[in-house]
Design a protein around this motif. Sequence first.
Motif, short mmCIF file in Angstrom:
data_model
loop_
_atom_site.label_atom_id
_atom_site.label_comp_id
_atom_site.label_asym_id
_atom_site.label_seq_id
_atom_site.Cartn_x
_atom_site.Cartn_y
_atom_site.Cartn_z
N UNK A 82 0.82 -1.21 0.00
CA UNK A 82 0.00 0.00 0.00
C UNK A 82 0.85 1.25 0.00
N UNK A 83 1.96 1.23 0.72
CA UNK A 83 2.79 2.42 0.81
C UNK A 83 3.44 2.76 -0.54
N UNK A 84 3.83 1.75 -1.29
CA UNK A 84 4.40 2.00 -2.60
C UNK A 84 3.37 2.60 -3.55
N UNK A 85 2.16 2.06 -3.53
CA UNK A 85 1.11 2.58 -4.40
C UNK A 85 0.76 4.03 -4.02
N UNK A 86 0.63 4.29 -2.73
CA UNK A 86 0.32 5.65 -2.29
C UNK A 86 1.44 6.62 -2.63
N UNK A 87 2.67 6.16 -2.53
CA UNK A 87 3.81 7.02 -2.87
C UNK A 87 3.82 7.35 -4.35
N UNK A 88 3.47 6.38 -5.19
CA UNK A 88 3.43 6.63 -6.63
C UNK A 88 2.25 7.52 -7.01
N UNK A 89 1.14 7.35 -6.32
CA UNK A 89 0.00 8.24 -6.56
C UNK A 89 0.36 9.67 -6.17
N UNK A 90 1.02 9.82 -5.04
CA UNK A 90 1.43 11.15 -4.61
C UNK A 90 2.41 11.77 -5.60
N UNK A 91 3.31 10.96 -6.15
CA UNK A 91 4.25 11.47 -7.14
C UNK A 91 3.58 11.88 -8.44
N UNK A 196 3.33 4.53 -15.90
CA UNK A 196 3.29 5.99 -15.96
C UNK A 196 1.91 6.47 -16.38
N UNK A 197 1.34 5.87 -17.41
CA UNK A 197 0.01 6.28 -17.88
C UNK A 197 -1.06 5.94 -16.85
N UNK A 198 -0.95 4.80 -16.21
CA UNK A 198 -1.96 4.42 -15.23
C UNK A 198 -2.01 5.35 -14.04
N UNK A 199 -0.84 5.65 -13.49
CA UNK A 199 -0.80 6.54 -12.33
C UNK A 199 -1.11 7.99 -12.71
N UNK A 200 -0.81 8.38 -13.94
CA UNK A 200 -1.12 9.76 -14.35
C UNK A 200 -2.61 10.01 -14.45
N UNK A 201 -3.42 8.95 -14.54
CA UNK A 201 -4.88 9.11 -14.63
C UNK A 201 -5.54 9.29 -13.27
N UNK A 202 -4.79 9.17 -12.19
CA UNK A 202 -5.42 9.26 -10.87
C UNK A 202 -6.04 10.63 -10.63
N UNK A 203 -5.43 11.69 -11.13
CA UNK A 203 -5.93 13.03 -10.87
C UNK A 203 -7.33 13.23 -11.42
N UNK A 204 -7.73 12.42 -12.42
CA UNK A 204 -9.06 12.56 -13.00
C UNK A 204 -10.16 11.97 -12.12
N UNK A 205 -9.81 11.19 -11.11
CA UNK A 205 -10.83 10.63 -10.22
C UNK A 205 -11.48 11.73 -9.38
N UNK A 206 -10.72 12.53 -8.62
CA UNK A 206 -11.38 13.64 -7.92
C UNK A 206 -11.94 14.69 -8.87
N UNK A 207 -11.32 14.84 -10.05
CA UNK A 207 -11.84 15.81 -11.02
C UNK A 207 -13.21 15.38 -11.52
N UNK A 208 -13.39 14.08 -11.78
CA UNK A 208 -14.69 13.59 -12.25
C UNK A 208 -15.77 13.78 -11.20
#
Length: 298
Positions: A82-91, A196-208
């Motif tokens: 979980x910590x690795x995933x959260x760190x990559x999302x934060x990045x 890279x593409x998968x994690x770059x799409x995270x910002x669209x979740x709160x945006x949606x």
Amino acid sequence: FAEFDDAANLLAANPDATTISIDEPVEIPKNQHSRLQEPGREEDDELLGTDDSDKTELLAGQKKSAPFWTFEYYQTFFDVDTYQVLDRIKGSVFPVPGKNFVRLYIRSNPDLYGPFWICATLVFTIAVSGNLSNFFIHLGKPTYHYVPEFRKVSIAATTIYAYAWLVPLALWGFLMWRNSKVMNIVSYSFLEIVCVYGYSLFIYIPTAILWIIPQRVVRWVLVVFSLCLSGSVLVMTFWPAVRDDNRRIAVATVATILLLHALLAVGCLAYFFDAPELDIPAPIIPAHNGTTVITKSH
């Protein structure tokens, strides 16, 4: 002991003499050859992640990979905590200028767990938010009857997963092709590009979720803000890999990456949230009491 006596006599005669111990090997500067390199090349290697590429390939060669038809082969793609995933999302949400996302977060252990669930969450977020947005816009109209559009889930899933897999596949093939022509082109692995593409799409979740707000100006401001964040991650990742190529090809590659990324965001907003209401005129049905009944369909 005569040798020790001779050494003692020599030290007594010349106290300033330099002594060398046989047990202590003479250290040779490891980075002596790096001083002869170009001044800016070390920074380029840091951005591209090429300085550790030999070690990475050597360590990868020592690992015994399981056959692709076994469960153990695909289990390595989801071996993250979980910590690795959260760190990559934060990045991906807070990109650091001048830092390569692959080198900082992905290269040590690329995964498919984060990209898969980010895309799945984005699919349902867009579909549900689109239905809620349509409901709130028409709330209070007597002629409106709310009907959930479940087909939006399948449309969103097809669009997002096709983008998250086909675009990285095309980019990976392009980098491999250019790498055969230009020596300095760095070809990321397909798994790294998908990450890279998968994690770059995270910002669209709160945006949606915020797209539910029935204000077109607010929605477009959110689109621009999300594109600036996620697009900067893609640019800082892939520009160092193609900048040694022909200038026009490098600029066109980065522009194409940003254009496809923008088309995904704008297309989702236009289709799921800002789709115009289609009014189809219904036939006039005469009633038995002499009046006419006009039905309206959407």
